[in-house]
Design a protein around this motif. Structure first.
Motif, PDB file in Angstrom:
ATOM      1  N   UNK A 174       0.851  -1.187   0.000  1.00 18.37           N
ATOM      2  CA  UNK A 174       0.000   0.000   0.000  1.00 18.37           C
ATOM      3  C   UNK A 174       0.895   1.249   0.000  1.00 18.37           C
ATOM      4  N   UNK A 175       0.535   2.232  -0.769  1.00 24.04           N
ATOM      5  CA  UNK A 175       1.278   3.490  -0.854  1.00 24.04           C
ATOM      6  C   UNK A 175       1.018   4.361   0.374  1.00 24.04           C
ATOM      7  N   UNK A 176       1.952   5.282   0.589  1.00 30.04           N
ATOM      8  CA  UNK A 176       1.816   6.232   1.697  1.00 30.04           C
ATOM      9  C   UNK A 176       1.873   7.666   1.169  1.00 30.04           C
ATOM     10  N   UNK A 177       1.126   8.544   1.821  1.00 27.85           N
ATOM     11  CA  UNK A 177       1.145   9.967   1.489  1.00 27.85           C
ATOM     12  C   UNK A 177       2.249  10.621   2.309  1.00 27.85           C
ATOM     13  N   UNK A 178       3.049  11.423   1.637  1.00 26.88           N
ATOM     14  CA  UNK A 178       4.104  12.180   2.302  1.00 26.88           C
ATOM     15  C   UNK A 178       3.797  13.657   2.091  1.00 26.88           C
ATOM     16  N   UNK A 179       3.773  14.407   3.183  1.00 23.66           N
ATOM     17  CA  UNK A 179       3.476  15.839   3.124  1.00 23.66           C
ATOM     18  C   UNK A 179       4.705  16.622   3.557  1.00 23.66           C
ATOM     19  N   UNK A 180       5.105  17.585   2.755  1.00 21.55           N
ATOM     20  CA  UNK A 180       6.158  18.523   3.144  1.00 21.55           C
ATOM     21  C   UNK A 180       5.446  19.691   3.835  1.00 21.55           C
ATOM     22  N   UNK A 181       5.344  19.593   5.152  1.00 21.12           N
ATOM     23  CA  UNK A 181       4.576  20.582   5.905  1.00 21.12           C
ATOM     24  C   UNK A 181       5.217  21.969   5.855  1.00 21.12           C
ATOM     25  N   UNK A 182       6.521  22.053   5.646  1.00 20.31           N
ATOM     26  CA  UNK A 182       7.175  23.357   5.497  1.00 20.31           C
ATOM     27  C   UNK A 182       6.761  24.040   4.199  1.00 20.31           C
ATOM     28  N   UNK A 183       6.464  23.242   3.189  1.00 23.23           N
ATOM     29  CA  UNK A 183       6.078  23.772   1.880  1.00 23.23           C
ATOM     30  C   UNK A 183       4.578  24.075   1.810  1.00 23.23           C
ATOM     31  N   UNK A 184       3.766  23.314   2.533  1.00 19.04           N
ATOM     32  CA  UNK A 184       2.306  23.457   2.481  1.00 19.04           C
ATOM     33  C   UNK A 184       1.895  24.863   2.923  1.00 19.04           C
ATOM     34  N   UNK A 185       1.043  25.488   2.119  1.00 20.25           N
ATOM     35  CA  UNK A 185       0.544  26.835   2.417  1.00 20.25           C
ATOM     36  C   UNK A 185      -0.939  26.846   2.755  1.00 20.25           C
ATOM     37  N   UNK A 186      -1.557  25.687   2.847  1.00 19.05           N
ATOM     38  CA  UNK A 186      -2.953  25.605   3.253  1.00 19.05           C
ATOM     39  C   UNK A 186      -3.954  26.090   2.223  1.00 19.05           C
ATOM     40  N   UNK A 187      -3.654  25.928   0.949  1.00 18.25           N
ATOM     41  CA  UNK A 187      -4.587  26.351  -0.105  1.00 18.25           C
ATOM     42  C   UNK A 187      -5.893  25.559  -0.071  1.00 18.25           C
ATOM     43  N   UNK A 188      -5.827  24.302   0.337  1.00 19.54           N
ATOM     44  CA  UNK A 188      -7.033  23.494   0.487  1.00 19.54           C
ATOM     45  C   UNK A 188      -7.503  22.766  -0.750  1.00 19.54           C
ATOM     46  N   UNK A 189      -6.752  22.821  -1.830  1.00 19.74           N
ATOM     47  CA  UNK A 189      -7.168  22.110  -3.038  1.00 19.74           C
ATOM     48  C   UNK A 189      -7.152  20.599  -2.823  1.00 19.74           C
ATOM     49  N   UNK A 190      -6.218  20.119  -2.024  1.00 20.99           N
ATOM     50  CA  UNK A 190      -6.188  18.681  -1.730  1.00 20.99           C
ATOM     51  C   UNK A 190      -7.437  18.271  -0.956  1.00 20.99           C
ATOM     52  N   UNK A 191      -7.844  19.110  -0.022  1.00 20.72           N
ATOM     53  CA  UNK A 191      -9.049  18.823   0.763  1.00 20.72           C
ATOM     54  C   UNK A 191     -10.292  18.811  -0.128  1.00 20.72           C
ATOM     55  N   UNK A 192     -10.352  19.729  -1.079  1.00 20.89           N
ATOM     56  CA  UNK A 192     -11.481  19.755  -2.002  1.00 20.89           C
ATOM     57  C   UNK A 192     -11.501  18.524  -2.898  1.00 20.89           C
ATOM     58  N   UNK A 193     -10.315  18.033  -3.253  1.00 18.31           N
ATOM     59  CA  UNK A 193     -10.200  16.906  -4.171  1.00 18.31           C
ATOM     60  C   UNK A 193     -10.408  15.560  -3.483  1.00 18.31           C
ATOM     61  N   UNK A 194      -9.897  15.424  -2.265  1.00 16.60           N
ATOM     62  CA  UNK A 194     -10.007  14.168  -1.522  1.00 16.60           C
ATOM     63  C   UNK A 194     -10.318  14.466  -0.050  1.00 16.60           C
ATOM     64  N   UNK A 195     -11.536  14.931   0.232  1.00 17.45           N
ATOM     65  CA  UNK A 195     -11.873  15.362   1.590  1.00 17.45           C
ATOM     66  C   UNK A 195     -11.869  14.248   2.636  1.00 17.45           C
TER      67      UNK A 195
END
Length: 64
Positions: free
Chosen positions: A1-22
């Motif tokens: 199974x794949x894993x999601x990796x988030x670069x929290x320093x890079x994330x600006x909270x635009x929310x497009x990911x949340x809209x796409x996969x809430x």
């Protein structure tokens, strides 16, 4: 199974990911990203891949 990796320093909270996969990505009241599932189940693969593609700052990756 794949894993999601988030670069929290890079994330600006635009929310497009949340809209796409809430059911996987959620922003809190301060705009901080939280994962509800770090591992990508087969039924979520396409939504997570789309969320990775729409991130404007390339803060998301999926690793095998």
């Amino acid at each position: 199974m794949s894993r999601i990796v988030v670069d929290f320093d890079r994330c600006e909270g635009h929310g497009l990911c949340e809209q796409t996969a809430p059911d996987v990505f959620q922003l809190d009241d301060e705009g901080e990203l939280h994962l509800t599932h770090a591992e990508v189940a087969p039924e979520r693969e396409s939504a997570v891949a789309a969320a990775v593609r729409v991130c404007p700052v390339a803060a998301l990756k999926v690793q095998p």
